[in-house]
Write an enzyme that holds these catalytic residues in place. Sequence first.
Site, short mmCIF file in Angstrom:
data_model
loop_
_atom_site.label_atom_id
_atom_site.label_comp_id
_atom_site.label_asym_id
_atom_site.label_seq_id
_atom_site.Cartn_x
_atom_site.Cartn_y
_atom_site.Cartn_z
N LYS A 79 24.65 57.20 47.34
CA LYS A 79 24.04 55.87 47.49
C LYS A 79 22.90 55.85 48.51
O LYS A 79 22.64 54.86 49.18
CB LYS A 79 25.09 54.80 47.85
CG LYS A 79 26.31 54.77 46.94
CD LYS A 79 25.94 54.75 45.46
CE LYS A 79 25.32 53.45 45.02
NZ LYS A 79 24.99 53.45 43.56
N HIS A 95 25.61 66.35 46.26
CA HIS A 95 26.03 65.52 47.40
C HIS A 95 26.72 66.36 48.46
O HIS A 95 27.31 65.81 49.40
CB HIS A 95 26.99 64.42 46.93
CG HIS A 95 26.37 63.35 46.10
ND1 HIS A 95 25.17 62.75 46.43
CD2 HIS A 95 26.80 62.74 44.96
CE1 HIS A 95 24.88 61.83 45.51
NE2 HIS A 95 25.85 61.80 44.63
N SER A 104 25.99 49.44 49.54
CA SER A 104 25.82 49.91 48.16
C SER A 104 27.08 50.61 47.67
O SER A 104 27.51 50.43 46.53
CB SER A 104 24.62 50.86 48.09
OG SER A 104 24.36 51.24 46.77
#
Length: 287
Positions: A45, A101, A131
């Site tokens: 995010k 990630h 988010s």
Amino acid sequence: MTEAELYSVYKGVYVPTFVHPPESLKYYEEFTFRPDDILIITYPKSGTTWMQEVIPLIVSDGDLTPVLTVPNWDRAPWLEEQRAIQLNLEQRPSPRVFSTHFHHSMMNESYFKIKPRVLYVMRNPKDVFTSSYYYYGMASYMVNPGTQDEFMEKFLDGKIMFGSWFDHVKGWINADKQESILYIFYEEMIADLKGSVEKIAKFLGKSLNPDVIEKIAEQCVFKNMKQNKMSNFSLVPEEYMDHKKSEFLRKGIVGDWRNHFTEAQEQRFNAVYKDKMKDVKFKFMWD
């Protein structure tokens, strides 16, 4: 469902088992990089989807075909997700574009040996939190976030998918300076998208004329990306992402956390941030 039911622990952090089964994690561990690979690396995010739009357009010299015909998870696939196994990535022509990630400490042996090019995108953690809260509420393979207070404690403790934002950022900004890394801020892209496209293109060794930079920036404006079904995750079946609960591409703005935090939550977040980042010399746009 609980963390134990939905997540696995991989190298010390939670990963959703549905999208990161053991075979895909093994595939990543054995993956061989090339020096001209381009890695989009983010804490979730923080602007991943945005970069998955920008980078392929820079690589294609502004040809919109890749972003209008190929879903972002295939044009810049996450190496740790199950989809990567099916894409014959070894056969892709250079430069290949990937996403991950993973924390710096989680990168595989080939990464540290080859040192491919990295774009590390950072975003104000308060906006990342906000988010994430909506994302966790609409994705069935993630633990329900509960109340905002409950989710905040998990976020600040790193008890969520991909662990601690603080550890992730500190690990990457302290990476070996010989590594080919461009640090870029979500806020920087919001403030000057054309300038950001130009900066990224230069880092990737691409000389683009002003018309092409303008074209790329226009395609990558949030409202245009939100309408692109290859980028807005609307192709994901509702059983996995319920867009009626929240759109995956929700607002794309800076400072939305101010619309959600109570004064007590802001004070709590600020106190933890100050403590965890007290020894960091890196200059962040939001400080």
